[in-house]
Design a protein around this motif. Structure first.
Motif, mmCIF file in Angstrom:
data_model
loop_
_atom_site.group_PDB
_atom_site.id
_atom_site.type_symbol
_atom_site.label_atom_id
_atom_site.label_comp_id
_atom_site.label_asym_id
_atom_site.label_seq_id
_atom_site.Cartn_x
_atom_site.Cartn_y
_atom_site.Cartn_z
ATOM 1 N N ILE A 274 0.826 -1.211 0.000
ATOM 2 C CA ILE A 274 0.000 0.000 0.000
ATOM 3 C C ILE A 274 0.861 1.262 0.000
ATOM 4 N N PHE A 275 1.869 1.325 0.881
ATOM 5 C CA PHE A 275 2.675 2.528 1.043
ATOM 6 C C PHE A 275 3.971 2.512 0.245
ATOM 7 N N GLY A 276 4.403 1.353 -0.176
ATOM 8 C CA GLY A 276 5.664 1.267 -0.888
ATOM 9 C C GLY A 276 6.805 0.869 0.021
ATOM 10 N N LEU A 277 8.008 0.913 -0.520
ATOM 11 C CA LEU A 277 9.190 0.420 0.189
ATOM 12 C C LEU A 277 9.517 1.251 1.424
ATOM 13 N N ARG A 278 9.024 2.481 1.497
ATOM 14 C CA ARG A 278 9.341 3.317 2.659
ATOM 15 C C ARG A 278 8.713 2.794 3.950
ATOM 16 N N ALA A 279 7.810 1.817 3.843
ATOM 17 C CA ALA A 279 7.177 1.266 5.043
ATOM 18 C C ALA A 279 8.104 0.335 5.817
ATOM 19 N N TRP A 280 9.306 0.051 5.289
ATOM 20 C CA TRP A 280 10.196 -0.902 5.962
ATOM 21 C C TRP A 280 10.613 -0.408 7.345
ATOM 22 N N LEU A 281 10.764 0.899 7.491
ATOM 23 C CA LEU A 281 11.198 1.424 8.790
ATOM 24 C C LEU A 281 10.130 1.182 9.852
ATOM 25 N N GLY A 282 8.872 1.393 9.507
ATOM 26 C CA GLY A 282 7.804 1.118 10.455
ATOM 27 C C GLY A 282 7.743 -0.359 10.832
ATOM 28 N N ILE A 283 8.023 -1.249 9.854
ATOM 29 C CA ILE A 283 8.045 -2.680 10.136
ATOM 30 C C ILE A 283 9.174 -3.009 11.114
ATOM 31 N N ALA A 284 10.347 -2.426 10.877
ATOM 32 C CA ALA A 284 11.487 -2.682 11.761
ATOM 33 C C ALA A 284 11.205 -2.179 13.180
ATOM 34 N N ILE A 285 10.610 -0.995 13.289
ATOM 35 C CA ILE A 285 10.297 -0.463 14.622
ATOM 36 C C ILE A 285 9.266 -1.345 15.320
ATOM 37 N N GLY A 286 8.234 -1.748 14.588
ATOM 38 C CA GLY A 286 7.231 -2.616 15.186
ATOM 39 C C GLY A 286 7.803 -3.954 15.616
ATOM 40 N N ALA A 287 8.677 -4.557 14.776
ATOM 41 C CA ALA A 287 9.304 -5.824 15.151
ATOM 42 C C ALA A 287 10.177 -5.667 16.382
ATOM 43 N N LEU A 288 10.898 -4.535 16.476
ATOM 44 C CA LEU A 288 11.737 -4.282 17.655
ATOM 45 C C LEU A 288 10.884 -4.173 18.914
ATOM 46 N N LEU A 289 9.757 -3.491 18.818
ATOM 47 C CA LEU A 289 8.877 -3.350 19.986
ATOM 48 C C LEU A 289 8.311 -4.693 20.421
ATOM 49 N N VAL A 290 7.951 -5.533 19.457
ATOM 50 C CA VAL A 290 7.404 -6.850 19.799
ATOM 51 C C VAL A 290 8.464 -7.710 20.483
ATOM 52 N N VAL A 291 9.680 -7.717 19.948
ATOM 53 C CA VAL A 291 10.748 -8.531 20.538
ATOM 54 C C VAL A 291 11.106 -8.032 21.932
ATOM 55 N N MET A 292 11.153 -6.719 22.108
ATOM 56 C CA MET A 292 11.509 -6.162 23.412
ATOM 57 C C MET A 292 10.411 -6.369 24.443
ATOM 58 N N SER A 293 9.186 -6.667 23.989
ATOM 59 C CA SER A 293 8.112 -6.918 24.949
ATOM 60 C C SER A 293 8.311 -8.221 25.715
ATOM 61 N N PHE A 294 9.199 -9.108 25.219
ATOM 62 C CA PHE A 294 9.475 -10.355 25.925
ATOM 63 C C PHE A 294 10.433 -10.157 27.094
#
Length: 337
Positions: free
Chosen positions: A62-82
């Motif tokens: 939907i947003f294009g390749l620039r959405a990768w940063l949001g994916i990385a931030i979200g993945a980091l938040l999920v991993v750090m929640s453990f």
């Protein structure tokens, strides 16, 4: 003009930042939602459906390749929640970011359409977006656990398979739903709303019975998928598949219904076989029906245009001749040939 250009230049970074934060928030929320239901394979905990992968692939489409940063931030938040950050964080975040990006690049290279109106689009999502690209996230995640000593080397195969299938199910079940919702245009004018209500009521009765009955009745879900695909295409089939998959996952993690008294490995195989076959049926059948309907409409429009041309010719109203090049541009002459 300078003020307008300046405003646009200032607004673009703000829009990109807002999109990044939105993707990160959606990824994190989907991750927390997926962690509500877990299974254990070889002592490792995994989720049968990992919704963030579906969110990530849809965000890139939907947003294009620039959405990768949001994916990385979200993945980091999920991993750090453990717990507190550990060396495995880098590998997990990198794998969970690289896999959706790889899926996006391959889908874009094939001319993928987000409306999933062609069979080739459905096949691309299955074999490239889900089964192919998620090899990266599974290999990176499980490999990092083995390298850091958190997982025994002889458990790599079963855990890797469970991880890979969970990520693939997230793409197969969640990405089509997000793309379908993105394509909805308001106001809605449902033409078959009565039939839609009947389908919803049938699903609310049949799916809970099939997923909680001690008798194996999971096959009852497939007539609903066929009905939804035939009458409502992707809008009905993918929602029905997601609903059935969620209830089946709840039943499997609770160990009830057709998943009662099963070993962890057998339960995982049965659940993922059901989720995978159901997702494939919903996605590909809806794509075939949509493609056939679009082809039929194109043929009908071509026939209508041909009828109009024939009526025009039989009435003797031929179109005016273009100006001749040797008359100085004064227009057509009414002289006999």
């Amino acid at each position: 003009m300078a003020a307008v250009v300046g405003t646009r230049e200032l607004s673009r970074p703000a829009v990109v930042a807002l999109q990044t934060l939105t993707v990160a928030a959606c990824y994190y929320a989907a991750g927390r939602l997926g962690l509500l239901r877990r299974l254990v394979v070889e002592g490792a905990v995994f989720t049968p459906i990992w919704p963030p992968t579906g969110v990530a692939v849809a965000a890139l489409l939907i947003f294009g390749l620039r959405a990768w940063l949001g994916i990385a931030i979200g993945a980091l938040l999920v991993v750090m929640s453990f717990g507190p950050p550990q060396p495995t964080v880098i590998g997990l975040v990198a794998g969970n970011t690289a896999a959706p990006v790889c899926a996006y690049l391959m889908l874009r290279g094939l001319g993928f359409r987000i409306d999933l109106s062609r069979l080739r689009d459905g096949l691309a999502v299955v074999f490239l977006g889900a089964l192919g690209s998620m090899l990266i996230s599974a290999s990176a995640g499980v490999g990092m656990l083995v390298l850091t000593g958190k997982l025994a080397a002889d458990s790599f195969g079963p855990v890797w398979l469970a991880w890979w299938v969970g990520d693939a199910m997230g793409v197969l079940l969640v990405t089509p739903v997000i793309l379908m919702l993105y394509g909805v245009r308001l106001p809605l004018r449902p033409r078959r709303w009565k039939e839609g209500v009947a389908l919803v009521l049938a699903a609310c009765v049949i799916v809970p019975v099939a997923t909680n009955s001690p008798i194996s009745l999971l096959f009852l879900v497939y007539p609903l998928l066929i009905w939804a695909a035939l009458r409502f295409q992707h809008g009905g089939s993918v929602l029905c598949a997601l609903f059935a998959s969620v209830l089946a996952t709840v039943a499997a993690t609770d160990g009830v219904g057709p998943f009662k008294d099963m070993s962890d490995t057998a339960l995982m195989i049965k659940l993922q076989a059901f989720n995978g076959s159901m997702a494939l049926t919903a996605l590909l059948l809806a794509a075939v029906i949509t493609e056939q309907r679009n082809t039929r409409r194109s043929v009908e429009r071509a026939c209508q245009d041909l009828v109009q041309v024939l009526e025009h010719l039989t009435a003797g109203n031929s179109p005016p001749l273009p100006p001749r090049l040797d008359d100085g541009g004064r227009g057509p002459r009414n002289e006999a040939p």
